[in-house]
Scaffold this motif. Structure first.
Motif, PDB file in Angstrom:
ATOM      1  N   HIS A   8      64.699 -25.241  52.010  1.00 25.63           N
ATOM      2  CA  HIS A   8      63.609 -25.090  51.047  1.00 25.63           C
ATOM      3  C   HIS A   8      62.432 -24.335  51.668  1.00 25.63           C
ATOM      4  O   HIS A   8      61.897 -23.400  51.075  1.00 25.63           O
ATOM      5  CB  HIS A   8      63.162 -26.471  50.562  1.00 25.63           C
ATOM      6  CG  HIS A   8      61.973 -26.462  49.674  1.00 25.63           C
ATOM      7  ND1 HIS A   8      62.036 -26.068  48.353  1.00 25.63           N
ATOM      8  CD2 HIS A   8      60.678 -26.793  49.913  1.00 25.63           C
ATOM      9  CE1 HIS A   8      60.828 -26.156  47.817  1.00 25.63           C
ATOM     10  NE2 HIS A   8      59.990 -26.595  48.746  1.00 25.63           N
ATOM     11  N   LEU A   9      62.040 -24.739  52.856  1.00 25.38           N
ATOM     12  CA  LEU A   9      60.863 -24.146  53.500  1.00 25.38           C
ATOM     13  C   LEU A   9      61.147 -22.781  54.124  1.00 25.38           C
ATOM     14  O   LEU A   9      60.286 -21.906  54.123  1.00 25.38           O
ATOM     15  CB  LEU A   9      60.332 -25.089  54.586  1.00 25.38           C
ATOM     16  CG  LEU A   9      59.829 -26.443  54.105  1.00 25.38           C
ATOM     17  CD1 LEU A   9      59.654 -27.399  55.284  1.00 25.38           C
ATOM     18  CD2 LEU A   9      58.527 -26.283  53.330  1.00 25.38           C
ATOM     19  N   GLY A  10      62.350 -22.615  54.661  1.00 25.16           N
ATOM     20  CA  GLY A  10      62.680 -21.373  55.355  1.00 25.16           C
ATOM     21  C   GLY A  10      63.277 -20.303  54.468  1.00 25.16           C
ATOM     22  O   GLY A  10      63.235 -19.124  54.799  1.00 25.16           O
ATOM     23  N   ARG A 114      58.139 -28.725  58.293  1.00 21.25           N
ATOM     24  CA  ARG A 114      57.048 -27.776  58.059  1.00 21.25           C
ATOM     25  C   ARG A 114      56.532 -27.217  59.385  1.00 21.25           C
ATOM     26  O   ARG A 114      56.329 -26.012  59.533  1.00 21.25           O
ATOM     27  CB  ARG A 114      55.910 -28.445  57.300  1.00 21.25           C
ATOM     28  CG  ARG A 114      56.142 -28.572  55.825  1.00 21.25           C
ATOM     29  CD  ARG A 114      54.898 -29.153  55.110  1.00 21.25           C
ATOM     30  NE  ARG A 114      55.242 -29.600  53.794  1.00 21.25           N
ATOM     31  CZ  ARG A 114      55.730 -30.805  53.489  1.00 21.25           C
ATOM     32  NH1 ARG A 114      55.897 -31.719  54.428  1.00 21.25           N
ATOM     33  NH2 ARG A 114      56.036 -31.112  52.246  1.00 21.25           N
ATOM     34  N   ALA A 115      56.316 -28.101  60.344  1.00 19.64           N
ATOM     35  CA  ALA A 115      55.830 -27.661  61.655  1.00 19.64           C
ATOM     36  C   ALA A 115      56.865 -26.797  62.364  1.00 19.64           C
ATOM     37  O   ALA A 115      56.520 -25.781  62.988  1.00 19.64           O
ATOM     38  CB  ALA A 115      55.468 -28.877  62.512  1.00 19.64           C
ATOM     39  N   LEU A 116      58.133 -27.174  62.261  1.00 17.75           N
ATOM     40  CA  LEU A 116      59.199 -26.404  62.895  1.00 17.75           C
ATOM     41  C   LEU A 116      59.286 -25.006  62.303  1.00 17.75           C
ATOM     42  O   LEU A 116      59.360 -24.016  63.035  1.00 17.75           O
ATOM     43  CB  LEU A 116      60.539 -27.140  62.747  1.00 17.75           C
ATOM     44  CG  LEU A 116      61.747 -26.511  63.422  1.00 17.75           C
ATOM     45  CD1 LEU A 116      61.574 -26.468  64.932  1.00 17.75           C
ATOM     46  CD2 LEU A 116      63.013 -27.274  63.052  1.00 17.75           C
ATOM     47  N   VAL A 117      59.253 -24.906  60.995  1.00 15.38           N
ATOM     48  CA  VAL A 117      59.313 -23.599  60.333  1.00 15.38           C
ATOM     49  C   VAL A 117      58.085 -22.765  60.707  1.00 15.38           C
ATOM     50  O   VAL A 117      58.198 -21.577  61.007  1.00 15.38           O
ATOM     51  CB  VAL A 117      59.456 -23.752  58.801  1.00 15.38           C
ATOM     52  CG1 VAL A 117      59.211 -22.444  58.082  1.00 15.38           C
ATOM     53  CG2 VAL A 117      60.842 -24.294  58.455  1.00 15.38           C
ATOM     54  N   ALA A 118      56.914 -23.373  60.721  1.00  7.52           N
ATOM     55  CA  ALA A 118      55.696 -22.647  61.078  1.00  7.52           C
ATOM     56  C   ALA A 118      55.789 -22.104  62.500  1.00  7.52           C
ATOM     57  O   ALA A 118      55.437 -20.950  62.757  1.00  7.52           O
ATOM     58  CB  ALA A 118      54.473 -23.562  60.930  1.00  7.52           C
ATOM     59  N   ARG A 119      56.291 -22.910  63.407  1.00 11.52           N
ATOM     60  CA  ARG A 119      56.380 -22.513  64.807  1.00 11.52           C
ATOM     61  C   ARG A 119      57.503 -21.512  65.051  1.00 11.52           C
ATOM     62  O   ARG A 119      57.317 -20.505  65.738  1.00 11.52           O
ATOM     63  CB  ARG A 119      56.574 -23.747  65.677  1.00 11.52           C
ATOM     64  CG  ARG A 119      56.596 -23.450  67.164  1.00 11.52           C
ATOM     65  CD  ARG A 119      56.713 -24.708  68.016  1.00 11.52           C
ATOM     66  NE  ARG A 119      57.999 -25.378  67.830  1.00 11.52           N
ATOM     67  CZ  ARG A 119      58.138 -26.618  67.340  1.00 11.52           C
ATOM     68  NH1 ARG A 119      57.093 -27.308  66.965  1.00 11.52           N
ATOM     69  NH2 ARG A 119      59.326 -27.142  67.206  1.00 11.52           N
ATOM     70  N   GLU A 120      58.676 -21.776  64.510  1.00  9.44           N
ATOM     71  CA  GLU A 120      59.867 -20.984  64.843  1.00  9.44           C
ATOM     72  C   GLU A 120      60.018 -19.729  63.996  1.00  9.44           C
ATOM     73  O   GLU A 120      60.608 -18.764  64.450  1.00  9.44           O
ATOM     74  CB  GLU A 120      61.121 -21.856  64.689  1.00  9.44           C
ATOM     75  CG  GLU A 120      61.175 -23.043  65.612  1.00  9.44           C
ATOM     76  CD  GLU A 120      61.289 -22.661  67.083  1.00  9.44           C
ATOM     77  OE1 GLU A 120      61.925 -21.641  67.401  1.00  9.44           O
ATOM     78  OE2 GLU A 120      60.749 -23.404  67.913  1.00  9.44           O
ATOM     79  N   ILE A 121      59.531 -19.770  62.768  1.00  7.36           N
ATOM     80  CA  ILE A 121      59.787 -18.645  61.874  1.00  7.36           C
ATOM     81  C   ILE A 121      58.540 -17.796  61.652  1.00  7.36           C
ATOM     82  O   ILE A 121      58.575 -16.584  61.734  1.00  7.36           O
ATOM     83  CB  ILE A 121      60.355 -19.138  60.527  1.00  7.36           C
ATOM     84  CG1 ILE A 121      61.699 -19.796  60.787  1.00  7.36           C
ATOM     85  CG2 ILE A 121      60.508 -17.992  59.537  1.00  7.36           C
ATOM     86  CD1 ILE A 121      62.316 -20.475  59.604  1.00  7.36           C
ATOM     87  N   THR A 122      57.439 -18.452  61.389  1.00  4.16           N
ATOM     88  CA  THR A 122      56.224 -17.685  61.097  1.00  4.16           C
ATOM     89  C   THR A 122      55.369 -17.474  62.335  1.00  4.16           C
ATOM     90  O   THR A 122      54.412 -16.709  62.291  1.00  4.16           O
ATOM     91  CB  THR A 122      55.384 -18.378  59.995  1.00  4.16           C
ATOM     92  OG1 THR A 122      54.958 -19.655  60.472  1.00  4.16           O
ATOM     93  CG2 THR A 122      56.185 -18.538  58.719  1.00  4.16           C
ATOM     94  N   GLY A 123      55.692 -18.180  63.428  1.00  5.63           N
ATOM     95  CA  GLY A 123      54.942 -18.004  64.670  1.00  5.63           C
ATOM     96  C   GLY A 123      53.564 -18.644  64.661  1.00  5.63           C
ATOM     97  O   GLY A 123      52.732 -18.340  65.505  1.00  5.63           O
ATOM     98  N   ALA A 124      53.327 -19.536  63.705  1.00 10.98           N
ATOM     99  CA  ALA A 124      52.005 -20.174  63.629  1.00 10.98           C
ATOM    100  C   ALA A 124      51.841 -21.265  64.652  1.00 10.98           C
ATOM    101  O   ALA A 124      52.756 -21.821  65.153  1.00 10.98           O
ATOM    102  CB  ALA A 124      51.799 -20.745  62.229  1.00 10.98           C
TER     103      ALA A 124
END
Length: 124
Positions: A8-10, A114-124
């Motif tokens: 859903h998030l990715g 959410r944190a994993l996607v932000a860190r791993e995919i968006t680089g946030a």
């Protein structure tokens, strides 16, 4: 639930497989509580981890402590990450009580994803 959250998030940016060391099927309450937040996991399956041993992964995530201890090694995985979550398997609870536990686990997994996607995919 983690598979549902990550898809859903990715979106199209991620490819997610999900498996367990002792698969028992997708619990109907997991499907129901995920649906409450707009995520349909009704088509998800409960696969055994051995199904994916030959695959190469950027990241393998274990989400329960028992799986972490008994999970086979994925030689093609670049990285491993563990984050344990409560296993909402309490047969003595009423369905209403158990649904509340599932909601809490859903929300915990959602925050982690959410944190994993932000860190791993968006680089946030």
């Amino acid at each position: 639930m983690a598979q549902g959250w990550l898809r859903h998030l990715g979106g199209a940016r991620v490819e997610v497989d999900s498996a367990g060391t002792d698969p028992k099927g997708v619990h109907p309450l997991a499907t129901r509580v995920m649906g409450e937040v707009g995520i349909d996991i009704s088509g998800n399956t409960s696969d055994h981890v051995d199904t994916y041993l030959g695959e190469d992964y950027d990241l393998v995530v274990t989400v329960c402590d028992a799986a972490r201890e008994s999970c086979p090694i994925f030689p093609g995985a670049r990285r491993l990450l563990h984050r344990g979550f409560e296993d909402p398997d309490y047969p003595w609870m009423t369905e209403k009580e158990l649904a509340g536990v599932f909601r809490g686990v859903r929300d915990d997994i959602g925050s982690f994803c959410r944190a994993l996607v932000a860190r791993e995919i968006t680089g946030a």
